[in-house]
Design a protein around this motif. Structure first.
Motif, PDB file in Angstrom:
ATOM      1  N   THR A   1      -9.136  -4.565 -11.724  1.00 27.04           N
ATOM      2  CA  THR A   1      -9.224  -5.930 -11.192  1.00 27.04           C
ATOM      3  C   THR A   1      -7.969  -6.272 -10.395  1.00 27.04           C
ATOM      4  N   GLN A   2      -6.799  -5.859 -10.909  1.00 28.06           N
ATOM      5  CA  GLN A   2      -5.546  -6.108 -10.194  1.00 28.06           C
ATOM      6  C   GLN A   2      -5.471  -5.288  -8.902  1.00 28.06           C
ATOM      7  N   LEU A   3      -5.920  -4.030  -8.976  1.00 31.36           N
ATOM      8  CA  LEU A   3      -5.853  -3.171  -7.789  1.00 31.36           C
ATOM      9  C   LEU A   3      -6.837  -3.605  -6.707  1.00 31.36           C
ATOM     10  N   ALA A   4      -7.841  -4.399  -7.080  1.00 29.55           N
ATOM     11  CA  ALA A   4      -8.792  -4.886  -6.076  1.00 29.55           C
ATOM     12  C   ALA A   4      -8.084  -5.744  -5.028  1.00 29.55           C
ATOM     13  N   ASP A   5      -7.002  -6.433  -5.436  1.00 27.95           N
ATOM     14  CA  ASP A   5      -6.239  -7.240  -4.478  1.00 27.95           C
ATOM     15  C   ASP A   5      -5.544  -6.365  -3.441  1.00 27.95           C
TER      16      ASP A   5
ATOM     17  N   ASN B   1     -10.096   3.241  -1.282  1.00 28.17           N
ATOM     18  CA  ASN B   1      -9.381   2.156  -0.616  1.00 28.17           C
ATOM     19  C   ASN B   1      -9.727   2.204   0.870  1.00 28.17           C
ATOM     20  N   PRO B   2     -10.633   1.315   1.334  1.00 31.97           N
ATOM     21  CA  PRO B   2     -11.030   1.339   2.755  1.00 31.97           C
ATOM     22  C   PRO B   2      -9.872   1.073   3.708  1.00 31.97           C
ATOM     23  N   LYS B   3      -8.846   0.346   3.233  1.00 36.78           N
ATOM     24  CA  LYS B   3      -7.725   0.027   4.119  1.00 36.78           C
ATOM     25  C   LYS B   3      -6.940   1.276   4.493  1.00 36.78           C
TER      26      LYS B   3
ATOM     27  N   LEU C   1       0.830  -1.202   0.000  1.00 35.72           N
ATOM     28  CA  LEU C   1       0.000   0.000   0.000  1.00 35.72           C
ATOM     29  C   LEU C   1       0.867   1.255   0.000  1.00 35.72           C
ATOM     30  N   ASP C   2       1.917   1.209   0.820  1.00 34.96           N
ATOM     31  CA  ASP C   2       2.844   2.347   0.810  1.00 34.96           C
ATOM     32  C   ASP C   2       3.530   2.456  -0.547  1.00 34.96           C
ATOM     33  N   GLY C   3       3.876   1.278  -1.124  1.00 37.77           N
ATOM     34  CA  GLY C   3       4.521   1.280  -2.435  1.00 37.77           C
ATOM     35  C   GLY C   3       3.604   1.814  -3.519  1.00 37.77           C
ATOM     36  N   GLU C   4       2.276   1.534  -3.402  1.00 38.30           N
ATOM     37  CA  GLU C   4       1.317   2.043  -4.381  1.00 38.30           C
ATOM     38  C   GLU C   4       1.267   3.567  -4.342  1.00 38.30           C
ATOM     39  N   LYS C   5       1.358   4.123  -3.132  1.00 35.11           N
ATOM     40  CA  LYS C   5       1.390   5.586  -3.020  1.00 35.11           C
ATOM     41  C   LYS C   5       2.626   6.146  -3.705  1.00 35.11           C
ATOM     42  N   VAL C   6       3.762   5.480  -3.453  1.00 34.06           N
ATOM     43  CA  VAL C   6       5.010   5.936  -4.071  1.00 34.06           C
ATOM     44  C   VAL C   6       4.926   5.783  -5.587  1.00 34.06           C
ATOM     45  N   ARG C   7       4.326   4.649  -6.047  1.00 29.77           N
ATOM     46  CA  ARG C   7       4.216   4.431  -7.497  1.00 29.77           C
ATOM     47  C   ARG C   7       3.410   5.531  -8.158  1.00 29.77           C
ATOM     48  N   ARG C   8       2.260   5.893  -7.551  1.00 32.32           N
ATOM     49  CA  ARG C   8       1.431   6.937  -8.142  1.00 32.32           C
ATOM     50  C   ARG C   8       2.193   8.261  -8.213  1.00 32.32           C
ATOM     51  N   LYS C   9       2.939   8.545  -7.145  1.00 31.62           N
ATOM     52  CA  LYS C   9       3.688   9.800  -7.128  1.00 31.62           C
ATOM     53  C   LYS C   9       4.790   9.791  -8.181  1.00 31.62           C
ATOM     54  N   MET C  10       5.535   8.677  -8.276  1.00 33.72           N
ATOM     55  CA  MET C  10       6.620   8.587  -9.252  1.00 33.72           C
ATOM     56  C   MET C  10       6.071   8.549 -10.679  1.00 33.72           C
TER      57      MET C  10
END
Length: 540
Positions: A322-326, A423-425, A175-184
């Motif tokens: 679909t992938q991001l649902a995981d 993202n509820p998490k 989840l932290d990596g997804e935030k970094v990915r969006r920013k990068m």
């Protein structure tokens, strides 16, 4: 009875004799005659009575004889029926006897077979008892193995529990990596430039083979981002002398006639990801009539290899969500489709009969969203719904005939896809918009041959495209406080949030391969070059 008849005949004969005697003595005396006559009458009466009794007795004898005959016939018929019953019983008994003999023979053979089978079963039973003994021994060994594995399973259970905790830690890192990915990813897109320009030349079609032929175009560069267009220019009208002039253009990417739809989409797929990350993205096709804009943006429904940017973008979004649902993300998608025809907005998903009757206004909200009032919105929860929506929009879109293209699109079409993620998490929310625009063809009035309504359409189209050029020019100056004339046309006002700020914009400039169209082609390429100078981000 015969004797009685004989006696009666004798009496009658005697009476007759007496009668004869009396008649002979008739003349004797009258008294004797009268007595004799009386005696005759008496005798005749007696004869008549006896004859009647004789007839009655004869009749009774006949009736008695008939009754006896009838009784004899009935007795005979009864005896015949009894005889038939006895014959039938004899035949039935014979048949039953034959069947019983056959059954006895069959059962005798079956008994022999059963005896043979019994011997075989007894042998099999002995063999199975032997095998069961061996199996029991193996079962005892298996129980010992299971006990050993049970202890190992308990150890694995402890290991799985430990891995679950580790997975939770990894999910948190993802989840932290997804935030970094969006920013990068956004930083990378800004480095490539928030406004990018791709050039695409379509191939020639069979109906164009009789014309002057295709222009000489050379696509090259380390990143396939350069194009050289060779033109034969008349230097002297008197002598007809010509010279070769090479026009050089530099874009973010240049696609030749052999480029496939998949190659083109591969270059823009990262912008689709930006829309999922919550940014405003605008991809539009610009160029003269018949240069392949609609094919690039929509393409045919079949085969799939020829799908355009719109269906490919939607399918990519479905795959990615679909992938991001995981990772805990849930997305909802709503689609709208409109056209701008003669500076009037029409709902391509509404009723075509309502064109001009419903006024659609453009409103820009403070949060950066652009709203078109009273526009049909479709919840896109499956690719099938997208296909149905595109089909309906294609049917409703206004098309008309010009000399340049017999099925030229006479309006700007805009497909708006709104993407909302949660993202509820992490309690994160995103709201992005993907605008996919198929602009009407830019054509010079003298070349198009337009008249009447088509002339009005062409003027409106060129005016809106000219306003788009003015907006691009104002953005290119990039001076603080510079007035940007978004409101000069419905098209530029609609794209206001997609051409400025943090939005991502890509323009496909579509050009014709024909020498007949080289003038229009150069106009389109020069306009695209002007767009390519705009810097909302940084271009490498």
């Amino acid at each position: 009875m015969t004797e009685r008849t004989s006696d009666q005949a004798s009496e009658i004969e005697n009476v007759q004799k007496l009668t004869d005697e009396l008649e002979s003595t008739l003349g004797s005396t009258a008294s004797a005659t009268k007595d004799a006559q009386d005696k005759v009458y008496e005798l005749e009466a007696m004869v008549k009575a006896k004859q009647q009794r004789h007839a009655l007795a004869l009749q009774n004898l006949r009736l008695s004889h008939e009754r006896q005959n009838q009784q004899l016939e009935e007795s005979n018929q009864q005896y015949e029926r009894q005889l038939g019953t006895i014959d039938h019983d004899i035949n039935s008994t014979r048949l039953q006897t034959t069947q019983l003999l056959q059954e006895w023979d069959t059962k005798s053979r079956a008994l022999v077979d059963l005896q043979t089978t019994l011997k075989e079963l007894m042998a099999q039973r002995a063999d199975k008892i032997k095998k069961m003994t061996a199996t029991t021994k193996k079962l005892e060994e298996t129980n010992a193995t299971l006990a050993d594995r049970q202890s190992k399973l308990e150890a694995l259970t402890k290991s799985i529990e430990s891995n679950r905790k580790r997975r939770f830690d990894i999910d948190s890192q993802l989840l932290d990596g997804e935030k970094v990915r969006r920013k990068m990813h956004n930083t990378w897109q800004e480095l490539k430039g928030n406004i990018r320009v791709f050039c695409r030349m379509r191939p020639t079609i069979p109906s164009e083979q009789q014309r002057d032929g295709a222009v000489q175009a050379h696509f090259h560069g380390e990143y396939q981002d350069r194009m050289d267009l060779t033109e034969q220019v008349v230097t002297s009208n008197l002598t007809g002398k010509r010279s070769t002039k090479v026009h050089q253009f530099h874009f973010d990417r240049a696609f030749g006639p052999s480029a496939s739809q998949e190659e083109c989409f591969e270059e823009i797929s990262q912008l689709v990801q930006s829309a999922l990350d919550g940014y405003h993205v605008c991809i539009f096709a610009y160029g003269q009539t018949g240069s392949g804009k609609t094919y690039t943006m929509q393409g045919p429904s079949q085969p799939r290899q020829q799908w355009g940017m719109i269906p490919r973008a939607v399918h990519q979004i479905y795959d990615v969500t679909t992938q991001l649902a995981d990772r805990g993300w849930h997305y909802t998608m709503h689609g709208q489709f409109l056209e701008i025809y003669n500076e009037t907005i029409h709902d391509l998903l509404g009723n075509a009969a309502d064109y001009g009757k419903i006024k659609h206004d453009i409103r820009h909200e403070k949060n950066g969203n652009t709203i078109v009032t009273d526009l049909t919105s479709v919840h896109l929860d499956s690719p099938t719904k997208v296909k149905m929506m595109l089909h309906k929009a294609s049917q409703n879109r206004a098309t008309g005939a010009t000399l340049l293209n017999e099925r030229s699109s006479r309006s700007h079409s805009v497909f708006i896809l709104r993407l909302t993620g949660h993202n509820p998490k992490t309690n994160e929310r995103t709201s992005g918009v993907l605008n996919l625009i198929d602009l009407a063809g830019s054509e010079r009035l003298a070349l198009s041959g337009s008249t009447g309504d088509r002339l009005t359409e062409t003027k409106a189209i060129n005016k809106s495209l000219s306003c788009l050029g003015d907006v691009i020019h104002a953005l290119a100056n990039n001076k603080e406080g510079t007035y940007i004339p978004y409101r000069n046309s419905k098209l530029t006002y609609l794209l206001q949030n997609s051409l400025g700020g943090n939005s991502k914009t890509l323009m496909f400039v579509n050009i014709s391969p024909l020498t007949d169209h080289i003038g229009e082609t150069l106009c389109s390429l020069r306009f695209a070059s002007k767009v390519n100078t705009v810097r909302l981000g940084h271009k490498g």
